[in-house]
Design an enzyme around this catalytic site. Structure first.
Site, PDB file in Angstrom:
ATOM      1  N   LYS A 212       0.762  -1.098  -0.166  1.00 16.29           N
ATOM      2  CA  LYS A 212      -0.062  -0.029   0.041  1.00 16.29           C
ATOM      3  C   LYS A 212       1.113   1.168   0.067  1.00 16.29           C
ATOM      4  CE  LYS A 212      -3.130   2.708   2.892  1.00 16.29           C
ATOM      5  NZ  LYS A 212      -3.651   2.655   4.447  1.00 16.29           N
ATOM      6  N   GLU A 261      -7.871  12.428  13.852  1.00 16.91           N
ATOM      7  CA  GLU A 261      -6.928  11.396  14.069  1.00 16.91           C
ATOM      8  C   GLU A 261      -5.891  11.695  15.179  1.00 16.91           C
ATOM      9  OE1 GLU A 261      -4.007   7.921  11.837  1.00 16.91           O
ATOM     10  OE2 GLU A 261      -5.412   9.294  10.577  1.00 16.91           O
ATOM     11  N   GLU A 305      -6.925  -2.009   4.268  1.00 16.12           N
ATOM     12  CA  GLU A 305      -5.939  -0.828   4.577  1.00 16.12           C
ATOM     13  C   GLU A 305      -6.107  -0.544   6.051  1.00 16.12           C
ATOM     14  OE1 GLU A 305      -6.693   2.906   2.466  1.00 16.12           O
ATOM     15  OE2 GLU A 305      -7.492   2.033   0.676  1.00 16.12           O
ATOM     16  N   GLU A 440     -12.220  10.907  -4.187  1.00 17.63           N
ATOM     17  CA  GLU A 440     -11.967  10.720  -2.612  1.00 17.63           C
ATOM     18  C   GLU A 440     -11.452  11.826  -2.133  1.00 17.63           C
ATOM     19  OE1 GLU A 440      -9.658   8.107   0.860  1.00 17.63           O
ATOM     20  OE2 GLU A 440     -10.818   6.854  -0.963  1.00 17.63           O
TER      21      GLU A 440
END
Length: 458
Positions: A212, A261, A305, A440
Site C-alpha cells: 500500500k 486522528e 487498509e 475521494e
C-alpha cells in the site's frame, strides 16, 4: 492566584548557560481564540493554537521564549527530546500548569520538492513567551523567558505588564464569526501528474514492491486580499468541533487544520493511539448515512487498509508498552464530511519509553505513508508531485513531565497571506482506480475549503 517563580539553568548547543524563568497565574473570562487574537499585532508569525477532540484542553501560545529546530532528519525526534529535557531537566516543576512545548515534524525530510514549504525546518517547536491553558474549567497563563543572562526584576516586571495587557485585551475581545474570505481563483497543481502517479503506484504494487502507498495532492487558492489567521481558526472551530483543531505560525506561514486522528497521547505514563484508515462520505439523511457506514464496515479494500494500520500500531505499542489492549474489530468515526474505520489502542509505557519516542516509531503509519514503510516512502518520493511539509505529519505538544498529545495533521492547509494550499490523499492498493482516488480527495478537501470560503459539489 499567583505562583512563585520557577528558575533553572540549562546549557545550549553553544555551551552557553540558559536561565529559564516561569510564572503562572490563574485567570477568568478568557477564551483561546480571544487570547490568540490579542497577540495579532505584537506576535504575528509566532503564535500557535491547539484544542483536543474532546474539548477538554485548549492551548495557545504567543511569542517565542525558546524554539527548538532540527535539520538532522535521522535524529530529529531525539534532538527535540534532548533539548527539551535539558531545558526542563529537573522535571519536577512545581507549578499549577507546567511549561509546554508545541510544534511538529515534517512528513519526510528527504522529500525535497520546492514549494510553499521551502525553508521550513525538519522539526519546529516553540515554548511560548505567554502560554494559555484552559483545562477542567480553569484557565492559566504562564510567562516564560529563556535567556543567556539572568533577568533583572525590572525586566521581569515589563514582561508581567505585557502579560496583563494581553489578558485584558483578550477579556475585552468579543470573538464573532468572521466573514469568509473571497476566493478569486483556484486550481489543482499537478493534477495530471497525480492521476498518473496512481497508475504508476498500482503497477508497482502489482509487482509486489509494496502492499500500500498513500499518494497525496494539493488544491491551491488565491484570495482577493490577505486572510487573517484568526479568521480561519475561528471558522474551523465553529465548523469542525469534533476534530483536533490546530494552527502553527512560522514567519509568514500558518499551517492549520481539523484532524480526526490522534497519533499518540500520554497521560501519567498511560499511552493511547488511534487506528484511523478507510473512509466513505456522509449521507444526506440518517438512513443514507447508515447505509454508507455499513458499506464501509463491510468493504474489503478499506478493511484491508485499516488492518495494515492496526497491525503496525499494535506492534509499536507491544514494543513500548505493557498491558496493551485493542478491540477485535473497528467501529465508525463520524465527522462532518466523512466517516472512517476506527480502532483505539492503549497501554502503559515501559521504563524509558516516552511520547516522542512513540511518535518517532509510529510516524508515518500505514494510513499516511503505506506498507511496508520504507518501500512506501520511496514510492512517495518518486511519484508524489508535491512536498507535504507538515501535512500528514505529527503535530502537538509535550510538557515538562512527559505528558502530551500528537495528532496526525490531515484535513489541513497552509495559509500564506493571500494564498492557501489544501492537502488530501488516499491509500493506493493493487485495485485502486485513479478517478475514484481523485474523487475521494475532493471529499477530504471539504473541511478546509469550506473554512476558506470555497465549496466543492458532488
Amino acid at each position: 492566584m499567583q505562583q512563585q517563580w520557577y528558575q533553572d539553568t540549562a546549557v545550549n548547543s553553544l555551551g552557553q548557560n540558559l536561565h529559564f524563568y516561569m510564572e503562572t497565574i490563574e485567570v477568568s473570562r478568557l477564551t483561546g481564540l480571544a487570547f490568540y487574537t490579542a497577540g495579532e499585532k505584537r506576535y504575528k508569525g509566532e503564535r500557535f493554537y491547539w484544542q483536543n477532540r474532546e474539548k477538554t484542553m485548549t492551548l495557545v501560545g504567543l511569542g517565542h521564549a525558546y524554539t527548538i529546530q532540527s535539520e538532522t532528519s535521522q535524529h530529529r525526534f531525539d534532538e527535540v527530546e534532548a533539548k527539551w529535557r535539558s531545558l526542563t531537566k529537573n522535571g519536577d516543576i512545581q507549578q499549577e500548569q507546567p511549561p509546554i512545548l508545541f510544534g511538529g515534524f515534517t512528513f519526510d525530510p528527504q522529500h525535497q520538492i520546492a514549494g510553499e514549504w521551502t525553508g521550513f525546518p525538519d522539526a519546529f517547536f516553540a515554548l511560548a513567551t505567554f502560554q494559555l491553558v484552559i483545562q477542567q474549567d480553569k484557565a492559566y497563563v504562564n510567562l516564560h523567558t529563556v535567556t543567556t543572562e539572568p533577568q533583572t526584576e525590572e525586566q521581569l516586571q515589563v514582561l508581567r505588564q505585557e502579560r496583563d495587557t494581553l489578558i485584558q485585551l483578550a477579556q475585552e475581545t468579543m470573538i464573532t464569526m468572521y466573514a469568509k474570505p473571497e476566493i478569486i481563483h483556484y486550481f489543482e497543481p499537478h493534477k495530471e501528474a497525480y492521476l498518473a502517479s496512481i497508475d504508476q503506484v498500482t503497477a508497482l504494487i502489482k509487482e509486489k514492491q509494496a502492499d500500500k502507498v498513500v499518494i497525496a495532492r494539493s488544491l491551491a487558492l488565491q484570495f482577493q486580499e490577505p486572510v487573517s489567521t484568526s479568521q480561519v481558526l475561528a471558522q474551523i472551530t465553529e465548523e469542525q468541533p469534533e476534530s483536533y483543531l490546530f494552527g502553527l505560525e512560522h514567519q509568514q506561514l500558518l499551517f492549520f487544520g481539523a484532524s480526526p486522528e490522534r497519533l499518540v497521547k500520554v497521560q501519567d505514563r498511560h499511552a493511547f493511539s488511534s487506528c484511523v484508515a478507510g473512509s466513505i462520505k456522509r449521507g444526506k439523511t440518517v438512513a443514507e448515512d447508515e447505509v454508507y457506514g455499513q458499506r464501509l464496515l463491510n468493504d474489503a479494500k478499506n478493511g484491508g487498509e485499516h488492518q495494515y494500520v492496526v497491525d503496525m500500531i499494535a506492534q509499536t505499542f507491544q514494543e513500548n508498552c505493557l498491558d496493551v489492549t485493542l478491540p477485535s474489530s473497528p467501529t465508525l468515526l463520524k465527522i462532518r464530511d466523512i466517516q472512517h474505520l476506527y480502532t483505539p489502542v492503549e497501554g502503559l509505557l515501559k521504563e524509558g519509553a516516552t511520547i516522542l519516542q512513540l511518535a518517532k516509531s509510529l510516524h508515518p503509519t500505514p494510513a499516511l505513508g503505506g506498507s511496508p514503510r520504507q518501500a512506501a516512502l520511496e514510492a512517495i518520493r518518486q511519484y508524489e508531485p508535491m512536498n507535504r511539509g507538515l501535512y500528514a505529519a505529527p503535530i502537538g505538544w509535550v510538557d515538562a513531565q512527559g505528558n502530551g498529545e500528537f495528532a496526525v495533521a490531515i484535513r489541513s492547509a497552509t495559509l500564506l497571506q493571500d494564498k492557501a494550499y489544501l492537502y488530501a490523499g488516499g491509500g493506493i492498493v493493487a485495485d485502486s482506480e485513479a478517478q475514484a482516488e481523485y474523487e475521494e480527495t475532493l471529499v477530504k478537501f471539504r473541511p478546509m475549503l469550506r473554512a476558506l470560503g470555497g465549496q466543492l459539489h458532488d
